[in-house]
Each structure stands twice: as C-alpha cells, then as structure tokens.
Design an enzyme around this catalytic site. Structure first.
Site, PDB file in Angstrom:
ATOM      1  N   CYS A  72     101.481  29.810  11.028  1.00  0.00           N
ATOM      2  CA  CYS A  72     101.232  31.225  10.769  1.00  0.00           C
ATOM      3  C   CYS A  72     101.472  31.976  12.077  1.00  0.00           C
ATOM      4  O   CYS A  72     100.843  31.669  13.087  1.00  0.00           O
ATOM      5  CB  CYS A  72      99.787  31.402  10.312  1.00  0.00           C
ATOM      6  SG  CYS A  72      99.292  33.119  10.113  1.00  0.00           S
ATOM      7  N   CYS A 182     107.151  35.811   9.828  1.00  0.00           N
ATOM      8  CA  CYS A 182     105.947  35.452   9.060  1.00  0.00           C
ATOM      9  C   CYS A 182     106.356  34.304   8.156  1.00  0.00           C
ATOM     10  O   CYS A 182     107.419  34.374   7.511  1.00  0.00           O
ATOM     11  CB  CYS A 182     105.478  36.662   8.241  1.00  0.00           C
ATOM     12  SG  CYS A 182     104.242  36.266   6.969  1.00  0.00           S
TER      13      CYS A 182
HETATM   14  N1  DGL Z   1     101.850  33.584   7.015  1.00  0.00           N
HETATM   15  C1  DGL Z   1     101.301  34.439   7.985  1.00  0.00           C
HETATM   16  C2  DGL Z   1     102.241  34.597   9.187  1.00  0.00           C
HETATM   17  O1  DGL Z   1     103.094  33.778   9.438  1.00  0.00           O
HETATM   18  C3  DGL Z   1     100.785  35.795   7.613  1.00  0.00           C
HETATM   19  C4  DGL Z   1     100.350  36.169   6.260  1.00  0.00           C
HETATM   20  C5  DGL Z   1      99.064  36.987   6.303  1.00  0.00           C
HETATM   21  O2  DGL Z   1      99.121  38.207   6.570  1.00  0.00           O
HETATM   22  O3  DGL Z   1      98.029  36.390   6.111  1.00  0.00           O
HETATM   23  O4  DGL Z   1     102.117  35.538   9.925  1.00  0.00           O
END
Ligand code: DGL
Length: 279
Positions: A72, A182
C-alpha cells in the site's frame, strides 16, 4: 518448509502484489491481511494509518512471517520507516513508480495517479526531487477511485469518467507515461489502456516489488518457494470475510486475474479495539 510472506493493504489493492509473487513462485505461502474496517487509508491522517500498519505488521510477525510487504503506497508513506525501526525482519514497501515512468518517458512528461494521502506525502515530494528533475510531473490525487475498486467496480461509466476527467489536461500536455501510485489502481489497467493513446505507458510497481521481496528472502537465507506444490494466498479482512469475498467475486467477474485465495479459518482480531474503525 517455505518461508511465509506477510502482505497487508487497506483492502484488495495489495492482491496485485500477492498475485505477482504467486505468479513468480507458486509454492510460496502468502498470508494477506486486508484492513477493510479502516478502508480507505487515502483519506486518513498519517498517524492513524501508522497505528494500523503497526497492528497489522505485528499480527503478521506473530503468525511467523519471514518478510513483510506493505502493499500500500499510502501506508508505506505513513509508516515504512517506523515499521523498519520496530521489526527485525525484512520489510518491503511501495512507492509510486515515478522513477521508471520518468526514465521511460520520451516526452519527459508523466502523471502519477495516487490517493490524496500519497499525493500529499513527503515521500512523494522526495521522489519528485530525486527522480522528477528535468521532467514535468502531474500528480493527480484521485479521491474515491480506490473506493470504486474496493467495491469491485473496475469498469463502467463512473470509473471511466473519473479517470478521463483527471487525465484530460495531462494528456493534452503530452504525457506518455502514467505511474500507478496506489495498489488498487493496478486493477484498472485494462480500463485505463482503453482511455489513453497506445503510446502512453502504464507503469505499475507490483512486479518489481514482488521481485524485490524474493531477492530479500533469498538474501535472508529463507526458502523463497522455488519448488513444491502451489500454495494459495491465505487471506482475512478486518471488516469481515463476507464483504471481502463478495468484492473478490465482483473483481473476478470483471475479468481481473487474482491468485488462488483461501479464507483463513479463524483469524485473530487485528487491533480491533482501537478507535477509528469505519467512519
Ligand atoms: N491501496 C492503497 C495504496 O496503495 C490505498 C487505498 C486506500 O485509500 O485505502 O495507496
């Protein structure tokens, strides 16, 4: 016994990294935690995300992970250094792939799609200073986009409109590379590819991060699952299994390739008594 890799994200996004790892080493056991009770991270304060990251990392360490992947970008921006200071095992984080985007761009104009949290982070500012010099970098915060992906919506008018509107000016200005900042956005690749001219490259960090995890595992003397029977990804979701399973179904129905996923039978609660669960 192969070493287990522990991966976490706020939701489904990190499955793009789990999928890349599984593809490279099918026998590697992967444990996946989706912090859906606190999704989305993108709108939360860094301190709150850091507290969640700590609880999730602790859970994966307690379960015996040999390496962690913070799959993430938002959590990596908020907590990666703290986690590395806290735990002795190797920890791989994510950052928007701005460096390869700038390197591959011929026009020297690139865009970064990211959550509001990542867009505003010091980590992205440093990346721009280090790798964006001499290039025009359009950082596009995408509030609500990860939410659509998390709901299993990766095609259709809402997603298309959001992307089209955000990319209109950068495309007119001649960008030829888009960094997916993301992990959720990796699942939008097919939709994005239909919206941008063919010369615009879509750059995702899932594969390089998976490769880095494997090389760190090997360097740490752990068995990175080079042979043996395929292992699935054992998952649990802090917001409940049924909703997450329904999202997985929707993603599959929309044509998203996911690794084999197995629900962890009785997952321990992860910091459930902390305040701030789903607003
Ligand atoms: N998957 C997360 C990232 O790579 C973000 C998603 C969220 O906002 O929770 O930033």
């Amino acid at each position: 016994m192969h070493a287990t890799v522990g991966i976490f994200d706020s939701g489904v996004g990190g499955l793009s990294v789990a999928g890349a790892l599984h593809h490279m080493r099918p026998a590697l056991p992967i444990r996946y935690l989706a912090d859906t009770a606190y999704f989305p991270y993108g709108d939360r304060a860094p301190a709150e995300i850091a507290a969640r990251a700590l609880a999730l990392a602790q859970q994966l360490v307690d379960e015996g992970a040999a390496l962690l992947v913070v799959a993430c970008n938002t959590a990596s921006s908020a907590a990666l250094e703290m986690l590395r200071a806290r735990f002795a095992l190797p920890i791989v984080g994510m950052e928007p792939p701005l460096k390869p985007a700038v390197e591959r761009s011929r026009s020297r104009r690139v865009a970064v799609l990211a959550t509001p949290g990542t867009s505003a982070s010091g980590r992205l500012a440093r990346l721009r200073d280090d790798h964006g010099v001499g290039a025009e970098v359009a950082v596009l915060p995408m509030p609500g986009l990860a939410d659509l992906v998390e709901a299993g919506e990766v095609t259709g008018p809402r997603v298309q409109t959001m992307l089209r509107e955000a990319l209109a000016v950068p495309l007119r200005d001649g960008i030829d590379a888009i960094a997916l900042g993301c992990t959720h956005y990796g699942f939008l690749r097919a939709t994005l590819a239909r919206l941008v001219p063919p010369e615009v490259e879509l750059i995702d960090a899932a594969e390089p991060v998976a490769r880095r995890a494997l090389s760190l595992l090997t360097a740490a003397g752990a068995d990175p699952g080079a042979g043996g029977a395929p292992a699935g990804v054992r998952w649990s979701a802090t917001g409940g299994a049924a909703a997450f399973a329904a999202t997985l179904e929707r993603l599959r129905a929309a044509g998203v390739a996911l690794p084999p996923l197995v629900l962890e039978p009785a997952p321990a609660p992860v910091g459930q008594n902390r305040e701030g669960a789903r607003r």
